[in-house]
Design a protein around this motif. Structure first.
Motif, PDB file in Angstrom:
ATOM      1  N   PHE A 248       0.828  -1.213   0.000  1.00 32.74           N
ATOM      2  CA  PHE A 248       0.000   0.000   0.000  1.00 32.74           C
ATOM      3  C   PHE A 248       0.858   1.256   0.000  1.00 32.74           C
ATOM      4  O   PHE A 248       0.372   2.335  -0.288  1.00 32.74           O
ATOM      5  N   ALA A 249       2.102   1.111   0.412  1.00 38.39           N
ATOM      6  CA  ALA A 249       2.977   2.271   0.548  1.00 38.39           C
ATOM      7  C   ALA A 249       4.419   1.806   0.497  1.00 38.39           C
ATOM      8  O   ALA A 249       4.716   0.632   0.729  1.00 38.39           O
ATOM      9  N   THR A 250       5.318   2.742   0.205  1.00 45.10           N
ATOM     10  CA  THR A 250       6.738   2.440   0.326  1.00 45.10           C
ATOM     11  C   THR A 250       7.113   2.546   1.798  1.00 45.10           C
ATOM     12  O   THR A 250       6.345   3.034   2.617  1.00 45.10           O
ATOM     13  N   ASP A 251       8.324   2.109   2.131  1.00 45.91           N
ATOM     14  CA  ASP A 251       8.853   2.439   3.451  1.00 45.91           C
ATOM     15  C   ASP A 251       9.079   3.944   3.503  1.00 45.91           C
ATOM     16  O   ASP A 251       9.303   4.595   2.487  1.00 45.91           O
ATOM     17  N   SER A 252       9.063   4.481   4.714  1.00 43.47           N
ATOM     18  CA  SER A 252       9.367   5.895   4.913  1.00 43.47           C
ATOM     19  C   SER A 252      10.873   6.089   4.986  1.00 43.47           C
ATOM     20  O   SER A 252      11.578   5.337   5.659  1.00 43.47           O
TER      21      SER A 252
ATOM     22  N   GLU B 135       3.002  11.061  -3.026  1.00 40.39           N
ATOM     23  CA  GLU B 135       4.224  11.260  -2.265  1.00 40.39           C
ATOM     24  C   GLU B 135       3.946  12.223  -1.108  1.00 40.39           C
ATOM     25  O   GLU B 135       3.439  13.325  -1.328  1.00 40.39           O
TER      26      GLU B 135
ATOM     27  N   MET C 135       7.469   9.176   1.923  1.00 36.07           N
ATOM     28  CA  MET C 135       6.956   7.888   1.476  1.00 36.07           C
ATOM     29  C   MET C 135       5.860   8.110   0.443  1.00 36.07           C
ATOM     30  O   MET C 135       5.361   9.219   0.291  1.00 36.07           O
ATOM     31  N   VAL C 136       5.530   7.033  -0.269  1.00 37.24           N
ATOM     32  CA  VAL C 136       4.475   7.074  -1.286  1.00 37.24           C
ATOM     33  C   VAL C 136       3.346   6.171  -0.822  1.00 37.24           C
ATOM     34  O   VAL C 136       3.595   5.029  -0.407  1.00 37.24           O
ATOM     35  N   VAL C 137       2.127   6.686  -0.848  1.00 37.56           N
ATOM     36  CA  VAL C 137       0.959   5.947  -0.353  1.00 37.56           C
ATOM     37  C   VAL C 137      -0.086   5.849  -1.475  1.00 37.56           C
ATOM     38  O   VAL C 137      -0.408   6.843  -2.118  1.00 37.56           O
TER      39      VAL C 137
END
Ligand SMILES: [Zn+2]
Lengths: 395, 146
Positions: A255-259, B92, B98-100
């Motif tokens: 659902f998302a990349t790591d931060s 972003e 991060m990208v959601v």
């Protein structure tokens, strides 16, 4: 460097869509690989199956299913699942046992009978599974992710839908002369442009189908190969890396990349690290490649692989394609087999089929798609949830 | 009808207070979405205390696409109704780096979007069935009326 193993035999059951039992395809491929190796099945001391997973359950757990179909003979067994990288992991399992001196000869088999349409998760109510959740919450099929990557390339690098179509044209031309491919017919850029949009900007002919098929390899120690007096194709490296934190490239099924707010991203991204690990192990680099098989789940993704396996700098994949460097007859043909564009994906078989193609190319047995004088080839793919895999073969 | 979140604990609030909910590691400050509650996933941190933290309400378009065909189960939809494509955004978030992902608000098509465009988070409806209205989050270009 870890030492080479020998590829004594390679075999495929052709790709298609018949809906028969996957064990039949795998057994046919195994028999072909054994015949190619001029070995008897009873000579195999290990059978490794790349698991065929339908509905979340690896039906007829693969290694033993193939061993039973070939006739129980007591060999060691291993069954491996790593989504699209299952086949490469199966090869690596065999390689590790050969290099450790546990066995001399191993048979590696993968086969699938894929359902129609989109890949879908297993049934039931399973909110603890991110793969189930992405379908539930976002309706995010695999092509949705492929569409996001393709649009990002267009905005960032100036790639065009025409570039993407040209990948299909190139791979269809190679597949047209591969008797094992499912689609054996040239495709024009106009045909791609006329196919329906699936996930903007990608069209039906930009996205790989799901297929039935089977692939097998007979692998051995170099000492065993020498005793038989053959100078075989050798597998010099198998990379099986995971990402490094924070993983900043969006990937299925996330659902998302790591931060990257608390920890800076690694210098080398995940997909690039897959090939880099293989090059390091083999003591080679992209300049040594005569050909590459990469996982073209979509046309746009093939361009990304050019950059990630180091054939060109980031952002220049489309330029490399336009120059003709990656077509048959070019400087470094990519997917001379026709790729997933011509095969469609038979998940557990696909990474093994990539290595079958490397084997035939390096032996000079690839017929109308032969890369002249090929001595070094790379196969790269990536399985769901962060299973990287790349194989380097040499002769 | 009251909205039931399609997944619990991932978002909360109404109107301008509507937020995605992540967690932040007390030891290293790493942010996670979807939430990590038991262990920090930074390999050089052994933190086990993570606090709920709302994510930024606005961001920029990293990429976008749409779904021209009906996704398979468990995507909730009425199989009898004609298929209406939906748009998917990857957004972003600057502060979180991060990208959601998320679906776009209804009526936002790929023709309305560009990479780099500013978007905001809004409450949305994923699906209505006989018993329930399933609530979710949507991304919407800023300055567009509801
Ligand atoms: Zn931490």
């Amino acid at each position: 460097m870890t030492g080479d193993i020998a590829v004594l035999g390679a075999g495929l059951h052709p790709w298609g869509k018949w809906g028969r039992n996957f064990v039949e395809y795998g057994t046919a491929a195994a028999r072909a690989a054994l015949a190619d190796a001029q070995l008897d099945w009873r000579d195999a001391q290990l059978v490794v199956g790349a698991d065929t997973v339908r509905g979340g359950y690896p039906g007829h757990v693969a290694g033993a299913a193939f061993a039973q179909a070939l006739g129980w003979q007591g060999a060691r067994v291993s069954s491996v699942y790593a989504a699209c990288a299952s086949g490469a992991q199966a090869i690596n399992t065999a390689r590790a046992q050969i290099l450790a001196g546990m066995v001399d000869v191993a048979l590696v088999v993968g086969a699938d009978a894929a359902p129609k349409g989109f890949f879908a998760p297993a049934g039931g109510d399973r909110p603890d599974d991110p793969d189930w959740l992405r379908f539930r919450v976002l309706g995010a099929t695999n092509p949705v992710y492929f569409g996001l990557y393709a649009r990002r390339r267009m905005a960032r690098y100036g790639d065009t839908p025409q570039d993407f179509a040209q990948v299909k044209v190139k791979n269809a031309a190679a597949g047209a002369v591969n008797p094992n491919a499912r689609y054996r017919k040239a495709v024009s850029a106009e045909e791609v442009a006329a196919s329906p949009v699936v996930a903007d900007p990608l069209r039906l002919l930009d996205i790989c189908a799901t297929s039935d098929g089977g692939a097998a390899l007979v692998l051995s120690s170099m000492a065993f190969a020498r005793r038989r007096g053959v100078a075989p194709v050798r597998i010099r490296a198998v990379s099986t890396v995971t990402p490094r934190y924070p993983r900043t490239a969006l990937d299925l099924p996330d659902f998302a990349t790591d931060s990257a707010a608390a920890v800076p991203p690694p210098e080398v991204g995940f997909r690039a690290s897959i090939a880099a690990a293989a090059y390091e192990e083999a003591g080679t680099g992209p300049a040594d490649l005569d050909l590459a098989e990469v996982y073209d789940l979509s046309t746009a993704l093939e361009l990304e692989w050019y950059e990630d396996v180091g054939l060109c700098p980031a952002g220049e994949g489309a330029k490399l394609l336009r120059e003709g460097a990656t077509a048959l007859g070019g400087r470094v043909p990519v997917n001379p087999s026709g790729g997933l564009a011509s095969f469609g994906e038979a998940v557990p078989a696909q990474a093994i089929a990539q290595v079958c193609e490397l084997t035939w190319q390096l032996r000079g047995q690839a017929g109308g798609r032969q890369v002249p004088g090929a001595r070094c080839g790379l196969a790269a793919n990536q399985g769901l949830f962060g299973h990287g895999a790349a194989v380097i073969a040499v002769r | 009808m009251e909205r039931t979140p399609v997944v619990s604990g991932w978002f909360s609030g109404d109107g301008d207070d509507f937020r995605l909910l992540g967690t932040r590691c007390r030891a290293c400050g790493s942010v996670f979405f979807p939430r990590a509650d038991a262990f920090c996933r930074n390999p050089s941190c052994d933190g086990t205390e993570l606090d709920q933290t709302p994510l930024s309400r606005t961001g920029t378009v990293w990429s976008y696409t749409d779904s021209r065909y009906r996704p398979p189960a468990p995507y909730p939809c009425d199989p009898e109704a004609p298929w209406e494509p939906f748009t998917v955004l990857a957004v972003e978030l600057a502060a979180e780096r991060m990208v959601v992902l998320g679906q776009a608000a209804p009526d936002v098509t790929t023709a309305d979007l560009a990479v780099g465009m500013a978007v905001e988070l809004v409450p949305g409806v994923l699906h209505r069935d006989a018993e329930r209205v399933w609530g979710t989050w949507h991304w919407r270009p800023t300055g567009v009326a509801v």
